[in-house]
Scaffold this active site. Structure first.
Site, mmCIF file in Angstrom:
data_model
loop_
_atom_site.group_PDB
_atom_site.id
_atom_site.type_symbol
_atom_site.label_atom_id
_atom_site.label_comp_id
_atom_site.label_asym_id
_atom_site.label_seq_id
_atom_site.Cartn_x
_atom_site.Cartn_y
_atom_site.Cartn_z
ATOM 1 N N ALA A 12 0.811 -1.219 0.000
ATOM 2 C CA ALA A 12 0.000 0.000 0.000
ATOM 3 C C ALA A 12 0.841 1.264 0.000
ATOM 4 C CB ALA A 12 -0.932 0.001 1.217
ATOM 5 N N ARG A 17 10.059 6.911 -4.224
ATOM 6 C CA ARG A 17 11.423 6.987 -4.762
ATOM 7 C C ARG A 17 11.553 6.408 -6.168
ATOM 8 N NH1 ARG A 17 13.939 4.443 0.602
ATOM 9 N NH2 ARG A 17 11.749 3.801 0.749
ATOM 10 N N GLN A 74 -6.546 2.127 4.787
ATOM 11 C CA GLN A 74 -7.056 3.489 4.679
ATOM 12 C C GLN A 74 -6.971 4.197 6.010
ATOM 13 O OE1 GLN A 74 -11.045 3.885 3.319
ATOM 14 N NE2 GLN A 74 -10.444 5.174 1.627
HETATM 15 C C1 UD1 Z 1 10.670 -1.593 6.560
HETATM 16 C C2 UD1 Z 1 10.913 -1.966 8.039
HETATM 17 C C3 UD1 Z 1 12.415 -2.009 8.327
HETATM 18 C C4 UD1 Z 1 13.081 -2.960 7.371
HETATM 19 C C5 UD1 Z 1 12.771 -2.569 5.936
HETATM 20 C C6 UD1 Z 1 13.327 -3.618 4.988
HETATM 21 C C7 UD1 Z 1 9.014 -1.013 9.277
HETATM 22 C C8 UD1 Z 1 8.567 0.058 10.174
HETATM 23 N N1 UD1 Z 1 10.287 -0.970 8.888
HETATM 24 O O1 UD1 Z 1 11.135 -0.263 6.367
HETATM 25 O O2 UD1 Z 1 12.639 -2.443 9.651
HETATM 26 O O3 UD1 Z 1 14.491 -2.950 7.601
HETATM 27 O O4 UD1 Z 1 11.355 -2.500 5.717
HETATM 28 O O5 UD1 Z 1 13.134 -3.216 3.668
HETATM 29 O O6 UD1 Z 1 8.244 -1.880 8.934
HETATM 30 N N2 UD1 Z 1 3.579 -0.320 3.282
HETATM 31 C C9 UD1 Z 1 2.225 -0.350 3.379
HETATM 32 N N3 UD1 Z 1 1.571 0.638 4.064
HETATM 33 C C10 UD1 Z 1 2.244 1.649 4.679
HETATM 34 C C11 UD1 Z 1 3.644 1.670 4.575
HETATM 35 C C12 UD1 Z 1 4.287 0.666 3.879
HETATM 36 O O7 UD1 Z 1 1.576 -1.249 2.827
HETATM 37 O O8 UD1 Z 1 1.592 2.499 5.287
HETATM 38 C C13 UD1 Z 1 4.256 -1.366 2.504
HETATM 39 C C14 UD1 Z 1 5.043 -0.806 1.349
HETATM 40 O O9 UD1 Z 1 4.246 -0.773 0.185
HETATM 41 C C15 UD1 Z 1 6.180 -1.803 1.215
HETATM 42 C C16 UD1 Z 1 6.367 -2.333 2.630
HETATM 43 O O10 UD1 Z 1 5.181 -2.013 3.331
HETATM 44 O O11 UD1 Z 1 5.852 -2.870 0.347
HETATM 45 C C17 UD1 Z 1 7.581 -1.742 3.320
HETATM 46 O O12 UD1 Z 1 7.394 -0.348 3.423
HETATM 47 P P1 UD1 Z 1 8.608 0.662 3.322
HETATM 48 O O13 UD1 Z 1 8.101 2.025 3.460
HETATM 49 O O14 UD1 Z 1 9.434 0.358 2.131
HETATM 50 O O15 UD1 Z 1 9.399 0.270 4.670
HETATM 51 P P2 UD1 Z 1 10.881 0.586 5.014
HETATM 52 O O16 UD1 Z 1 11.026 1.997 5.361
HETATM 53 O O17 UD1 Z 1 11.724 0.073 3.909
HETATM 54 CA CA CA Z 2 11.277 -0.935 1.614
#
Ligand code: UD1
Ligand code: CA
Length: 458
Positions: A12, A17, A74
């Protein structure tokens, strides 16, 4: 209560980036959307898969239709913990283990998902995939107390000694469903990003007296999430390496595997040799002992055994055993080329059937037609299949010989063993065994040049 094997896949996020109009998880790695790689790897362990969608949800749901269920987060962007909370209703009343993974991690191996699952089945409240890396900048770090995992701390929230931790969280987990449901409501967003972090569940479980274990990666590349186009290219290269390694292990020769591009759903028979620049796309089946010389793009096509193809494009087509294609042939959809045929240079075939042993050696267009066996189509033959409004079909019988530069104005039927003189424009059917000639007779004007010169006209 049912014991379920369920997977939640987080997709989601905004993927800012990538700087793209396409949702991040729909970008392709080896021709297949990132998220589909994840769904496939997970599928070997969990049949029930739930994609958590938000940003770009319509396009993701359309692309993954039938491959997963969907839950909407959401509002979006409240963090991974909030994403999983949005899907909590899928877990209510269930016992067992739930896999949680990120939709942007196409390189996690099926075996890894199975290992995480089996740890939770042994009794751990959670199992998480981790790796030790020299530079864990940007990743959550695994904090341990007396060797036991007690928390994950995000980059923005690191304090003191935590900056030296080299063990990173891959964002791939398995949880005991009851333990997760107990911890989720306790998440708070009082952190550096004001998000609900799924990673905080670990510390909540630890404080609740539950044990958490880690599973190390099998391959370094497994932890590569895709956040930008550079990581997309790195993932592409790694996936390509894996796919090509599998084919080579199964008896395919690749002259340069780094320059050979094969999508996941392709099969290649043993002793086939693939030269650089070949692109074998979804749904393609190549037989044994074929020679794919440089720069062939073959999509959703079936190629028999002992076929030789060079510098050519095949789309939704079939080529039978022992045929040769190219260089520079273009075989378009719904074409079936028989066995031991020759389709030479600058030949275009479309929606046509070509019988066994037929030769179409150069500069020919065959569209919407049925060509029999052992036919010879000379250089420059054109099937004139389009009258400006409709496409028309023609046929050429077995053993016919169509001379160079013949136009077959469709619809027209050429009988078997018929001959057509070079340069003819055929507008009427030619009976079996007949000879057709349809061109102006040649006339000769003797001494024409010298006469013109005397008249001062040349
Ligand atoms: C996350 C982890 C981090 C880990 C890293 C590895 C958390 C808080 N942190 O960080 O510990 O080292 O992944 O890559 O989990 N997503 C949602 N809804 C949201 C936010 C994100 O569905 O509100 C999904 C994104 O689409 C993605 C995944 O969750 O597929 C990871 O989200 P991302 O923002 O990339 O997390 P990181 O900051 O990379
Ligand atoms: Ca990530």
């Amino acid at each position: 209560m049912s014991v379920e094997k369920l997977a939640l896949i987080m997709a989601a996020g905004e993927g800012t980036r990538m700087l793209s109009n396409l949702p991040k998880v729909l970008h392709a790695v080896c021709g297949q959307p990132i998220v589909e790689h994840v769904l496939r790897a997970v599928d070997s362990v969990c049949k029930q898969k739930v994609l958590i969608v938000g940003h770009g949800k319509e396009r993701i749901m359309e692309a993954c239709h039938g491959q997963a269920d969907f839950v909407e987060q959401q509002p979006g962007g409240w963090g991974t913990g909030h994403a999983i909370r949005s899907a909590a209703s899928m877990l209510e009343g269930k016992k067992g283990a739930v896999l949680i993974t990120a939709g942007d991690m196409p390189l996690v191996l099926p075996e890894t998902y199975a290992r995480l699952m089996s740890e939770v089945e042994k009794g751990y409240a959670a199992a998480m995939l981790t790796d030790h890396v020299d530079n864990p900048t940007g990743y959550g770090r695994v904090v341990r107390e007396n060797g036991k995992v007690c928390a994950i701390v995000e980059q923005k929230d690191l304090v003191g000694e935590q900056h030296n931790i080299k063990e990173m969280n891959a964002s791939v987990y398995c949880f005991d469903i009851e333990a997760l449901l107990w911890a989720l409501p306790q998440l708070k967003n009082n952190n550096g990003a004001h998000e609900y972090y799924l990673t905080d569940v670990i510390n909540i479980l630890y404080k609740g007296g539950r044990e958490i274990t880690t599973v190390p990666v099998l391959e370094k590349s497994e932890c590569c999430g895709i956040n930008n186009r550079l990581q997309l290219a790195q993932a592409e290269r790694e996936m390509r390496r894996r796919i090509n390694a599998r084919h080579m292990r199964e008896g395919v020769t690749m002259i340069d595997p780094e320059a050979t591009y094969i999508e996941p759903d392709v099969s290649i028979g043993r002793d086939t040799v693939v030269y650089p620049g070949c692109v074998l796309q979804k749904g393609t089946i190549i037989g044994e002992n074929c020679l794919l010389l440089p720069n062939c793009r073959i999509m959703n096509s079936v190629v028999g055994d002992n076929v030789r193809i060079e510098n050519s494009v095949l789309l939704d087509a079939r080529v039978g055993d022992g045929s040769t294609v190219g260089p520079f042939a273009y075989i378009r959809p719904d074409t079936v080329v028989g066995e031991k045929c020759r389709v030479g240079d600058f030949v275009e075939l479309k929606n046509s059937n070509i019988g066994d042993g037929t030769k179409i050696s150069h500069l020919t267009y065959v569209g919407d037609s049925d060509v029999g066996e052992k036919v010879n189509l000379g250089c420059g033959v054109v099937f004139v299949n389009y009258d400006g409004k409709n496409k028309n079909r023609s046929s050429v019988g077995d053993g016919a010989f169509v001379g160079c530069n013949v136009n077959l104005v469709s619809p027209v039927n050429v009988g078997s063993d018929a001959y057509i003189a070079a340069g003819s424009t055929i507008t009427e059917d030619v009976p079996d065994g007949a000879m057709a000639i349809a061109r102006e007779r040649q006339s000769i004007k003797e001494d024409w040049v010298s006469k013109r010169k005397m008249e001062g006209k040349l």
